[in-house]
Design an enzyme around this catalytic site. Structure first.
Site, PDB file in Angstrom:
ATOM      1  N   CYS A 125      -0.892   1.931   0.733  1.00 40.91           N
ATOM      2  CA  CYS A 125      -2.282   2.377   0.579  1.00 40.91           C
ATOM      3  C   CYS A 125      -3.050   2.253   1.890  1.00 40.91           C
ATOM      4  O   CYS A 125      -3.813   3.137   2.256  1.00 40.91           O
ATOM      5  CB  CYS A 125      -3.017   1.532  -0.466  1.00 40.91           C
ATOM      6  SG  CYS A 125      -2.068   1.184  -1.942  1.00 40.91           S
ATOM      7  N   ASP A 126      -2.883   1.144   2.585  1.00 37.09           N
ATOM      8  CA  ASP A 126      -3.814   0.804   3.674  1.00 37.09           C
ATOM      9  C   ASP A 126      -3.194   0.745   5.062  1.00 37.09           C
ATOM     10  O   ASP A 126      -3.923   0.594   6.051  1.00 37.09           O
ATOM     11  CB  ASP A 126      -4.461  -0.560   3.373  1.00 37.09           C
ATOM     12  CG  ASP A 126      -5.261  -0.519   2.074  1.00 37.09           C
ATOM     13  OD1 ASP A 126      -5.803   0.547   1.755  1.00 37.09           O
ATOM     14  OD2 ASP A 126      -5.319  -1.551   1.383  1.00 37.09           O
ATOM     15  N   CYS A 158      -1.463  -3.821  -0.248  1.00 37.93           N
ATOM     16  CA  CYS A 158      -0.668  -2.591  -0.414  1.00 37.93           C
ATOM     17  C   CYS A 158      -0.533  -1.847   0.904  1.00 37.93           C
ATOM     18  O   CYS A 158      -1.477  -1.197   1.354  1.00 37.93           O
ATOM     19  CB  CYS A 158      -1.331  -1.713  -1.477  1.00 37.93           C
ATOM     20  SG  CYS A 158      -0.506  -0.123  -1.697  1.00 37.93           S
TER      21      CYS A 158
END
Ligand code: NAP
Length: 300
Positions: free
Chosen positions: A135-136, A132
């Site tokens: 997200c990261d 993701c």
């Protein structure tokens, strides 16, 4: 005993449903699955979930959601659902050796990111390997990033990561992208994005150091192995909704996700609802899983 509400799945959508249902005095039963907590159990630091100024570890966030649901009396059973019967009332949900009867069912079984299947990939998940970018990606600012995949997800991830990283290499197993032409053009025009064709990930380092330092690629035509220095590896080869057990019981979309009436969580069977990623192939965020309403791309 016939339950009022049975919730299947224990990611953000399942726990949120349990919190709301228990606070509404519906005494929900939550079938968490043998491995509870969903996709966030595979992550480390989550920095974009609202309310946590300094971020929160994925498993810690899920534990907090679980305790919050338990606090209001949600009953939890750590079994996987193996069969359902939505053709009769009350509905029947089988988990472990037990058949539960329920007036309503909320499906919150989520989706799983497809993985390459390498042992090092599993060991470095959340430690340089991610599924993701939203997200990261932030953890890889000004670093070397590699994205695996040739579909729209891979290109979307690459475009997002190009805003953050020093360079983004997209590795694809063929020499032609599956992604839509418009996405391809955007990526090709981006000076930070380059492509490595006809290649698959053979292995990655460094499991002992618990971080990604390099990826070894295998050329699918020549068999040649080359090594690239990489700080972050994003696997973007698609997602699979966890809906096998519901096939034939409710309507699924051609891509396997649960079909709901737009703007609602109502499935094709009255009394059966679907929340979170299992009915959302677009946003796939913990925060939208909790909201669980139907969205269209571009809407907020
Ligand atoms: P996808 O279209 O199924 O693409 C998966 C890609 O990963 C393919 O290029 C495939 O290669 C590759 N792949 C699969 N397994 C692999 C493996 N084991 N090793 C290496 N490569 C592998 O999945 P997606 O990109 O997640 O897209 C899913 C759907 O959502 C699509 O309909 C897509 O259009 C849509 N979507 C749209 C947008 C957008 O419009 N902004 C964004 C994201 C997703 P092959 O090509 O060789 O099969």
């Amino acid at each position: 005993m016939v339950r009022k509400v049975t919730i299947i799945g224990s990611g953000p959508a399942g726990y949120t449903a349990a919190i709301y249902a228990s606070r509404a005095n519906l005494t929900p039963l939550l079938l968490t699955g043998v491995q509870s907590g969903g996709q966030l159990m595979l992550t480390t630091l989550v920095e974009n979930y609202p309310g946590f100024v300094d971020g929160v570890m994925g498993p810690e966030l899920m534990e907090a959601m679980r305790k919050q649901a338990e606090r209001f009396g949600a009953e939890m059973v750590a079994e996987d659902v193996t069969a359902v019967d939505f053709s009769r009332r009350p509905f029947v949900v089988r988990a472990g050796d037990v058949e539960y009867e329920s007036h309503t069912v909320i499906i919150a079984t989520g989706a799983s990111a497809k993985l390459l299947g390498l042992p090092a990939e599993a060991k470095l998940m959340g430690r340089g390997v991610s599924t993701c970018a939203t997200c990261d990606g932030f953890f890889f600012r000004d670093q070397n990033i590699m994205v695996v995949g040739g579909g729209d997800s891979a290109i979307e991830e690459a475009l997002y990561l190009a805003r953050l990283g020093r360079q983004v290499e997209v590795v694809h197993r063929r020499e032609e992208l599956r992604a839509s032409k418009i996405m391809q053009e955007r990526a090709r025009k981006n000076p930070k994005i380059s492509f490595i064709w006809n290649s698959v990930v053979h292995d990655l380092d460094d499991v002992e150091a618990a971080r990604v330092t390099a990826v070894r690629l295998r050329n699918t035509k020549t068999g040649e192995i080359t090594e690239r220095p990489v700080d972050g590896l994003f696997v973007a080869i698609g997602h699979e909704p966890n809906t096998t057990v519901f096939a034939g019981q409710i309507e699924l979309l051609p891509n396997g996700y649960v079909k709901v009436i737009p703007g609602t969580t109502q499935t094709s069977v009255t009394g059966v609802f679907a929340a979170g990623d299992v009915q959302d192939s677009v946003w796939r965020q913990a925060v939208t899983g909790g909201i669980s309403r139907r969205r269209t791309p571009g809407s907020v």
